[in-house]
Design a protein around this motif. Structure first.
Motif, PDB file in Angstrom:
ATOM      1  N   GLN A 179       2.843  -0.280  -9.733  1.00 23.16           N
ATOM      2  CA  GLN A 179       1.920   0.014  -8.637  1.00 23.16           C
ATOM      3  C   GLN A 179       1.206  -1.252  -8.182  1.00 23.16           C
ATOM      4  O   GLN A 179       0.969  -1.449  -6.985  1.00 23.16           O
ATOM      5  CB  GLN A 179       0.895   1.060  -9.074  1.00 23.16           C
ATOM      6  CG  GLN A 179       1.425   2.489  -9.032  1.00 23.16           C
ATOM      7  CD  GLN A 179       0.301   3.518  -9.108  1.00 23.16           C
ATOM      8  OE1 GLN A 179      -0.828   3.195  -9.456  1.00 23.16           O
ATOM      9  NE2 GLN A 179       0.622   4.758  -8.771  1.00 23.16           N
ATOM     10  N   ALA A 234       1.365  -2.953  -4.378  1.00 19.24           N
ATOM     11  CA  ALA A 234       0.159  -3.283  -3.614  1.00 19.24           C
ATOM     12  C   ALA A 234       0.115  -4.761  -3.248  1.00 19.24           C
ATOM     13  O   ALA A 234      -0.245  -5.116  -2.120  1.00 19.24           O
ATOM     14  CB  ALA A 234      -1.087  -2.889  -4.405  1.00 19.24           C
ATOM     15  N   HIS A 258       1.194  -7.124   5.074  1.00 17.09           N
ATOM     16  CA  HIS A 258       0.440  -6.150   5.878  1.00 17.09           C
ATOM     17  C   HIS A 258       0.414  -6.492   7.367  1.00 17.09           C
ATOM     18  O   HIS A 258       0.276  -5.612   8.213  1.00 17.09           O
ATOM     19  CB  HIS A 258      -0.988  -6.008   5.340  1.00 17.09           C
ATOM     20  CG  HIS A 258      -1.889  -7.143   5.734  1.00 17.09           C
ATOM     21  ND1 HIS A 258      -1.770  -8.408   5.195  1.00 17.09           N
ATOM     22  CD2 HIS A 258      -2.923  -7.204   6.616  1.00 17.09           C
ATOM     23  CE1 HIS A 258      -2.692  -9.197   5.726  1.00 17.09           C
ATOM     24  NE2 HIS A 258      -3.401  -8.489   6.588  1.00 17.09           N
ATOM     25  N   ILE A 311       2.475   2.289   1.590  1.00 15.66           N
ATOM     26  CA  ILE A 311       1.067   1.874   1.436  1.00 15.66           C
ATOM     27  C   ILE A 311       0.491   1.496   2.793  1.00 15.66           C
ATOM     28  O   ILE A 311      -0.638   1.868   3.146  1.00 15.66           O
ATOM     29  CB  ILE A 311       0.957   0.698   0.446  1.00 15.66           C
ATOM     30  CG1 ILE A 311       1.345   1.150  -0.962  1.00 15.66           C
ATOM     31  CG2 ILE A 311      -0.463   0.121   0.445  1.00 15.66           C
ATOM     32  CD1 ILE A 311       1.387   0.027  -1.989  1.00 15.66           C
ATOM     33  N   ARG A 364       0.057   4.667   5.129  1.00 15.82           N
ATOM     34  CA  ARG A 364      -1.087   5.556   4.858  1.00 15.82           C
ATOM     35  C   ARG A 364      -2.348   5.053   5.528  1.00 15.82           C
ATOM     36  O   ARG A 364      -3.169   5.847   6.005  1.00 15.82           O
ATOM     37  CB  ARG A 364      -1.293   5.700   3.348  1.00 15.82           C
ATOM     38  CG  ARG A 364      -0.297   6.636   2.682  1.00 15.82           C
ATOM     39  CD  ARG A 364      -0.718   6.975   1.268  1.00 15.82           C
ATOM     40  NE  ARG A 364      -0.619   5.855   0.353  1.00 15.82           N
ATOM     41  CZ  ARG A 364       0.449   5.564  -0.380  1.00 15.82           C
ATOM     42  NH1 ARG A 364       1.534   6.328  -0.286  1.00 15.82           N
ATOM     43  NH2 ARG A 364       0.448   4.543  -1.202  1.00 15.82           N
ATOM     44  N   PRO A 380      -6.520   4.028   1.189  1.00 12.69           N
ATOM     45  CA  PRO A 380      -6.036   3.910  -0.186  1.00 12.69           C
ATOM     46  C   PRO A 380      -5.727   5.254  -0.819  1.00 12.69           C
ATOM     47  O   PRO A 380      -6.450   6.227  -0.616  1.00 12.69           O
ATOM     48  CB  PRO A 380      -7.194   3.203  -0.908  1.00 12.69           C
ATOM     49  CG  PRO A 380      -8.405   3.479  -0.069  1.00 12.69           C
ATOM     50  CD  PRO A 380      -7.913   3.565   1.334  1.00 12.69           C
ATOM     51  N   ASN A 381      -4.650   5.277  -1.587  1.00 11.63           N
ATOM     52  CA  ASN A 381      -4.234   6.494  -2.270  1.00 11.63           C
ATOM     53  C   ASN A 381      -4.575   6.449  -3.755  1.00 11.63           C
ATOM     54  O   ASN A 381      -4.561   7.473  -4.429  1.00 11.63           O
ATOM     55  CB  ASN A 381      -2.719   6.686  -2.094  1.00 11.63           C
ATOM     56  CG  ASN A 381      -2.239   8.064  -2.472  1.00 11.63           C
ATOM     57  OD1 ASN A 381      -2.861   9.051  -2.092  1.00 11.63           O
ATOM     58  ND2 ASN A 381      -1.151   8.135  -3.221  1.00 11.63           N
ATOM     59  N   TYR A 393      -5.050   0.943  -7.097  1.00 10.23           N
ATOM     60  CA  TYR A 393      -4.260  -0.239  -6.771  1.00 10.23           C
ATOM     61  C   TYR A 393      -4.152  -0.428  -5.252  1.00 10.23           C
ATOM     62  O   TYR A 393      -4.238  -1.550  -4.748  1.00 10.23           O
ATOM     63  CB  TYR A 393      -2.870  -0.121  -7.412  1.00 10.23           C
ATOM     64  CG  TYR A 393      -2.924  -0.031  -8.920  1.00 10.23           C
ATOM     65  CD1 TYR A 393      -2.818  -1.169  -9.711  1.00 10.23           C
ATOM     66  CD2 TYR A 393      -3.113   1.202  -9.555  1.00 10.23           C
ATOM     67  CE1 TYR A 393      -2.875  -1.093 -11.101  1.00 10.23           C
ATOM     68  CE2 TYR A 393      -3.183   1.294 -10.944  1.00 10.23           C
ATOM     69  CZ  TYR A 393      -3.067   0.151 -11.712  1.00 10.23           C
ATOM     70  OH  TYR A 393      -3.133   0.228 -13.084  1.00 10.23           O
ATOM     71  N   ASP A 394      -3.990   0.673  -4.536  1.00 11.32           N
ATOM     72  CA  ASP A 394      -3.909   0.595  -3.071  1.00 11.32           C
ATOM     73  C   ASP A 394      -5.199   0.088  -2.444  1.00 11.32           C
ATOM     74  O   ASP A 394      -5.178  -0.517  -1.366  1.00 11.32           O
ATOM     75  CB  ASP A 394      -3.616   1.980  -2.477  1.00 11.32           C
ATOM     76  CG  ASP A 394      -2.190   2.435  -2.724  1.00 11.32           C
ATOM     77  OD1 ASP A 394      -1.450   1.698  -3.406  1.00 11.32           O
ATOM     78  OD2 ASP A 394      -1.823   3.529  -2.255  1.00 11.32           O
TER      79      ASP A 394
END
Length: 476
Positions: free
Chosen positions: A93, A97, A104, A161, A164, A167-168, A171-172
């Motif tokens: 995870q 991230a 990003h 990631i 979305r 954050p989920n 770590y996100d």
């Protein structure tokens, strides 16, 4: 097979950004060498801000490297906490991230948000940078590299990631939250490169006081669920408040500077004109050949490769052609950008706010709401005037924007997105509940109209509409 060499990049914000020789970071180093990532060298982080701040020529490429570096620092805090509590650090995870942090912004178009605004207006699928980023991660050169090194499905997990947007999990939150690696980098980088002396943050102290805590997932004490998230220790409360306010001040001082936005609306007006000409079969009147990347994208805005062919250098390289266009409006707008002959800014919101009478017993928030309504009506009337004859030259360039300084829990719906302060071992408080300054900070709102300096009647038209709308509001 020889062990890969570690790599280092000298950065003006973080000094050295290092990539070690282990498989994970060595693979990310190879991702940086891909064509989609190298394209970020040709997209400036702050678009037209160079018109105001000559040093603001840094790129999305440099920012993306800085975000990865900062995300790695945040992730080390998580790893230290997990190890100290006899828990299992989730390496996979964490790697998802960190890869998302690096990638990003890979989908940003030319001039970033100025271009994205046009995308919303015209419904261009490949103008939204989050969607383009996902495509680039899920398919093509980057996807092949990630899945080839880490196994099928790795690239899709990274893209999820970004998709979305919120954050989920713990770590996100390193990638997307109100205290994430993205903000921590661009706040420092943009301040440094523009030279503004306000809006300083203390990242060293913030990171030194960063912890992990388990907090309720609901808005009240009856909530049964909980989640682990990053929190700041009590010694960092003032630094956290300064962080939120610093970001808020960067908006009027840098991102929403009237001259920068004036250049953006000129660029958008020029692009609208080119789109209109091309849509009516007169694209060559823009001065551009039909095979030019701009016209090819306008023809097929859902084509990923045509979107990737656009960057800042493509536009600036097109200016000599645009300046020789058969269309007078294209020539006028192109010359204004090239020579920095920018428009005059009328701060509509400030003028309305000063002149709108306060009614007896009216509270500030009520007056602000009426101010917003009048501004919306004035801008609506100006927009309607221009729509009567869209073939006429652009006369009123409109600019509206709203930014909240801080999202409360009821807006973000997740403690993973909040800035939380640990006041005691068993008490964690939202920053807005702790700071009266942040709790009462009003959204930053702008309503501006830009007019050309040689249009002697435009200011009078705006004044007459504004006076009428203010008088109507006062009577209600």
């Amino acid at each position: 097979m020889a062990k890969p060499k570690p790599q280092r990049i000298r950065d003006p914000v973080h000094n050295l950004i290092e990539f070690n020789s282990k498989q994970f970071e060595h693979t990310l180093w190879k991702v940086i060498q891909t064509s989609p990532f190298q394209r970020l060298r040709r997209i400036r982080q702050l678009g037209f801000s160079e018109f105001v701040f000559p040093g603001a020529t840094h790129t999305r490429f440099a920012h993306s490297l800085g975000v990865f570096h900062t995300a790695r620092q945040l992730m080390s805090v998580i790893e230290k906490y997990v190890n100290s509590h006899d828990q299992q650090f989730k390496d996979r995870q964490a790697e998802f991230a960190l890869t998302a942090a690096l990638l990003h912004d890979v989908g940003h178009g030319m001039f970033s948000h100025a271009f994205e605004t046009l995308g919303k207006e015209f419904g261009w699928p490949m103008a939204k940078h989050e969607d383009v980023s996902q495509r680039l991660i899920r398919e093509g050169e980057i996807a092949e590299l990630l899945d080839g090194e880490f196994g099928n499905g790795y690239a899709a997990n990274v893209a999820d990631i970004i998709a979305r947007g919120v954050p989920n999990n713990l770590y996100d939150s390193v990638v997307s939250s109100q205290f994430d690696a993205d903000r921590l980098d661009y706040m420092q980088r943009d301040r440094l490169m523009t030279g503004v002396q306000s809006s300083g943050v203390d990242p060293t102290w913030l990171l030194a006081n960063l912890e992990v805590a388990e907090v309720p997932t609901g808005a009240d004490e009856t909530s049964t669920g909980s989640v682990e998230t990053l929190v700041l220790g009590p010694k960092a409360a003032q630094a956290a408040e300064s962080y939120v306010l610093a970001l808020f001040h960067l908006y009027p001082n840098v991102y929403l500077h009237k001259t920068t936005r004036g250049a953006e609306v000129l660029f958008q007006a020029l692009m609208r004109r080119i789109v209109r000409l091309h849509g009516s079969g007169e694209g060559e009147k823009s001065g551009l050949p039909l095979r030019h990347p701009l016209l090819r994208f306008i023809s097929e805005p859902a084509d990923l490769q045509r979107a990737l062919a656009l960057d800042d250098t493509v536009f600036w390289g097109a200016l000599p052609l645009l300046l020789e266009a058969d269309d007078v409006e294209v020539r006028r707008l192109s010359l204004a950008l090239r020579e920095r002959r920018l428009t005059n800014c009328i701060d509509l919101r400030r003028r309305v706010e000063e002149r709108l009478p306060i009614k007896s017993g009216e509270r500030r928030e009520q007056h602000q709401a009426r101010t917003k309504l009048v501004c919306d009506e004035v801008i609506g009337a100006l927009r309607e005037l221009q729509q009567h004859d869209p073939d006429q030259p652009a006369r009123f360039l409109l600019d509206q924007y709203v930014r909240n300084p801080y999202k409360r829990f009821q807006d973000s719906k997740s403690p993973l997105n909040q800035i939380l302060i640990r006041l005691s071992p068993d008490k964690v408080t939202d920053m807005a509940d702790l700071s009266p300054v942040i709790a009462h900070a009003e959204p930053f709102s702008l309503n501006r109209v830009y007019i050309f300096r040689d249009d002697t009647d435009a200011a009078g038209v705006i004044e007459n509409i504004m006076r009428t709308k203010i008088e109507e509001s006062a009577k209600q």
